[in-house]
Design a protein around this motif. Structure first.
Motif, PDB file in Angstrom:
ATOM      1  N   VAL A 198      44.689  48.549  35.110  1.00  0.00           N
ATOM      2  CA  VAL A 198      44.295  47.449  35.990  1.00  0.00           C
ATOM      3  C   VAL A 198      45.455  46.993  36.880  1.00  0.00           C
ATOM      4  O   VAL A 198      45.308  46.893  38.107  1.00  0.00           O
ATOM      5  N   ASN A 199      46.602  46.695  36.280  1.00  0.00           N
ATOM      6  CA  ASN A 199      47.706  46.173  37.084  1.00  0.00           C
ATOM      7  C   ASN A 199      48.132  47.157  38.158  1.00  0.00           C
ATOM      8  O   ASN A 199      48.276  46.801  39.340  1.00  0.00           O
ATOM      9  N   THR A 200      48.348  48.397  37.750  1.00  0.00           N
ATOM     10  CA  THR A 200      48.914  49.358  38.682  1.00  0.00           C
ATOM     11  C   THR A 200      47.912  49.762  39.761  1.00  0.00           C
ATOM     12  O   THR A 200      48.249  49.769  40.955  1.00  0.00           O
ATOM     13  N   ALA A 207      43.588  45.440  45.436  1.00  0.00           N
ATOM     14  CA  ALA A 207      42.225  45.134  45.005  1.00  0.00           C
ATOM     15  C   ALA A 207      42.190  44.074  43.921  1.00  0.00           C
ATOM     16  O   ALA A 207      43.079  44.001  43.072  1.00  0.00           O
ATOM     17  N   GLN A 208      41.142  43.256  43.963  1.00  0.00           N
ATOM     18  CA  GLN A 208      40.845  42.389  42.831  1.00  0.00           C
ATOM     19  C   GLN A 208      40.281  43.244  41.702  1.00  0.00           C
ATOM     20  O   GLN A 208      39.794  44.352  41.918  1.00  0.00           O
ATOM     21  N   MET A 209      40.353  42.708  40.492  1.00  0.00           N
ATOM     22  CA  MET A 209      39.873  43.482  39.351  1.00  0.00           C
ATOM     23  C   MET A 209      38.393  43.836  39.490  1.00  0.00           C
ATOM     24  O   MET A 209      37.973  44.942  39.149  1.00  0.00           O
ATOM     25  N   GLY A 210      37.603  42.916  39.995  1.00  0.00           N
ATOM     26  CA  GLY A 210      36.189  43.192  40.184  1.00  0.00           C
ATOM     27  C   GLY A 210      35.934  44.258  41.232  1.00  0.00           C
ATOM     28  O   GLY A 210      34.976  45.031  41.120  1.00  0.00           O
ATOM     29  N   THR A 256      34.937  42.856  35.133  1.00  0.00           N
ATOM     30  CA  THR A 256      33.637  42.471  35.701  1.00  0.00           C
ATOM     31  C   THR A 256      33.171  41.088  35.267  1.00  0.00           C
ATOM     32  O   THR A 256      32.530  40.376  36.036  1.00  0.00           O
ATOM     33  N   VAL A 257      33.511  40.702  34.029  1.00  0.00           N
ATOM     34  CA  VAL A 257      33.024  39.434  33.491  1.00  0.00           C
ATOM     35  C   VAL A 257      34.137  38.397  33.379  1.00  0.00           C
ATOM     36  O   VAL A 257      33.973  37.239  33.784  1.00  0.00           O
ATOM     37  N   TYR A 263      43.722  38.972  41.140  1.00  0.00           N
ATOM     38  CA  TYR A 263      44.716  39.983  41.461  1.00  0.00           C
ATOM     39  C   TYR A 263      45.749  39.983  40.333  1.00  0.00           C
ATOM     40  O   TYR A 263      46.379  38.947  40.078  1.00  0.00           O
ATOM     41  N   PRO A 264      45.956  41.102  39.644  1.00  0.00           N
ATOM     42  CA  PRO A 264      46.877  41.113  38.499  1.00  0.00           C
ATOM     43  C   PRO A 264      48.307  40.748  38.884  1.00  0.00           C
ATOM     44  O   PRO A 264      48.692  40.754  40.058  1.00  0.00           O
ATOM     45  N   SER A 265      49.119  40.462  37.857  1.00  0.00           N
ATOM     46  CA  SER A 265      50.485  39.978  38.075  1.00  0.00           C
ATOM     47  C   SER A 265      51.336  40.984  38.830  1.00  0.00           C
ATOM     48  O   SER A 265      52.210  40.601  39.610  1.00  0.00           O
ATOM     49  N   MET A 266      51.106  42.284  38.620  1.00  0.00           N
ATOM     50  CA  MET A 266      51.900  43.277  39.346  1.00  0.00           C
ATOM     51  C   MET A 266      51.634  43.187  40.844  1.00  0.00           C
ATOM     52  O   MET A 266      52.556  43.304  41.654  1.00  0.00           O
ATOM     53  N   TYR A 267      50.393  42.951  41.221  1.00  0.00           N
ATOM     54  CA  TYR A 267      50.063  42.767  42.626  1.00  0.00           C
ATOM     55  C   TYR A 267      50.757  41.522  43.174  1.00  0.00           C
ATOM     56  O   TYR A 267      51.252  41.520  44.309  1.00  0.00           O
ATOM     57  N   GLN A 268      50.770  40.453  42.385  1.00  0.00           N
ATOM     58  CA  GLN A 268      51.427  39.231  42.839  1.00  0.00           C
ATOM     59  C   GLN A 268      52.909  39.480  43.112  1.00  0.00           C
ATOM     60  O   GLN A 268      53.459  38.994  44.107  1.00  0.00           O
ATOM     61  N   ASP A 269      53.571  40.244  42.235  1.00  0.00           N
ATOM     62  CA  ASP A 269      54.970  40.588  42.478  1.00  0.00           C
ATOM     63  C   ASP A 269      55.110  41.458  43.721  1.00  0.00           C
ATOM     64  O   ASP A 269      55.958  41.209  44.582  1.00  0.00           O
ATOM     65  N   PHE A 270      54.292  42.489  43.800  1.00  0.00           N
ATOM     66  CA  PHE A 270      54.396  43.433  44.918  1.00  0.00           C
ATOM     67  C   PHE A 270      54.162  42.735  46.256  1.00  0.00           C
ATOM     68  O   PHE A 270      54.913  42.944  47.214  1.00  0.00           O
TER      69      PHE A 270
END
Length: 323
Positions: A198-200, A207-210, A256-257, A263-270
């Motif tokens: 998910v993070n990577t 992308a958002q997780m959904g 999905t639920v 947006y996962p933490s890795m995306y926030q850092d990136f």
């Protein structure tokens, strides 16, 4: 019990604020990011929202490691893997033999760093499937309804003691939904494998997780990374707490639920120009495989892709600064 949070980022704020506000416990915060310290001191606390709504100020006490004079029963550590050695070194004068340390950081490698200061009978590790966003200094957003998310916790001895049970009860009262296990590496690696998908991937594709989960072949993509990671763990003698199918199902359910808009933490850092923790997630899985005679080709490739994305991002930032 009294708690002190080391690392007032998204997750540090979430644990500390919930233990203070919901469980009614005495909580202090230590941080080393000066803009965060300045904002909290200027505001008199941290602004907390939930799903971007009901933003309100929560009074908290925050210090640098050098300023702090408290002595908690339990340290809670949420620091980026790359910064952990330095932060622990700055806090070392505060550590006492009778204290405990708990962490639910992303990735792997942190436990060995913490063992320099605490023995296994005083270390409690964990994982957290909890979505939180740090909007900026002194401003955090809890994603999901109150009580959303789950966590695991495990003594590094794999034998819970009275203090661990008391921590578990405090976390329950704070609505953090803890589950106690007796399998250290199987517990931690389950979250590493979850994040390796998910993070990577969400970071690489913004992308958002959904959005990731909405791709009709997302389960197949997940399974490729999960299977390779499980193959590496099996060769290393690590028994995961989930089956392969349960791990795939967990990625789908949370995406999905649980937190489809997150947006996962890795995306926030990136996205904010910071280094990512990919070396401690996909890179750790690849390293584990190599150490046991197995090449994780996909995790190796994904790790290098993430570093390529970082390099291109940084080059663009330098070019923009020159323009």
């Amino acid at each position: 019990m009294k708690y002190t949070v080391i690392g007032a980022g998204a997750m540090g704020y979430r644990y500390g604020v919930l233990l203070q506000e919901v469980a009614g416990l005495d909580v202090d915060f230590i941080d080393t990011w000066q803009p965060n310290l300045d904002a909290v001191h200027r505001q008199g606390g941290v602004y907390v929202s939930r799903d971007h709504e009901n933003r309100h100020l929560v009074p908290i006490k925050m210090f640098t490691p050098e300023e702090y004079t408290g002595s908690p029963d339990v340290w809670i550590v949420f620091v980026k893997q790359m910064q952990l050695d330095e932060v622990l070194s700055r806090c070392a004068h505060l550590f006492r033999p009778e204290q405990y340390m708990f962490t639910a950081m992303n990735g792997m490698g942190h436990i060995d760093k913490m063992r320099k200061y605490f023995s296994d009978d005083r270390l409690v590790a964990g994982t957290a499937l909890v979505a939180t966003v740090l909007n900026g200094p002194g401003d955090v957003d809890f994603i999901g309804a109150p009580g959303a998310g789950t966590m695991h916790m495990v003594n590094c001895t794999e034998e819970p003691d009275d203090t661990t049970l008391a921590m578990e009860q405090d976390f329950k009262t704070a609505h953090l939904n803890p589950e106690l296990t007796r399998n250290l590496y199987g517990t931690l690696m389950a979250k590493v494998i979850f994040n390796s998908v998910v993070n990577t991937l969400c970071t690489m594709f913004s992308a958002q997780m959904g959005q990731f989960a909405s791709y009709e072949q997302s389960d197949e993509v997940t399974r490729i990374l999960v299977d390779e990671a499980y193959d590496a763990c099996e060769r290393a003698g690590i028994q995961l707490i989930n089956t392969r199918q349960e791990e795939v199902d967990s990625v789908r359910y949370v995406s999905t639920v649980g937190n489809p808009l997150h947006y996962p933490s890795m995306y926030q850092d990136f996205s904010k120009g910071r280094p990512t923790e990919v070396d401690f997630i996909n890179g750790y899985i690849a390293k584990l495989g190599r150490e046991h005679g197995y090449v994780c080709h996909v995790h190796e490739f994904v790790t290098q892709q993430m570093h390529l994305a970082e390099a291109i991002r940084d080059a663009k930032a330098r070019d923009a600064a020159k323009a």
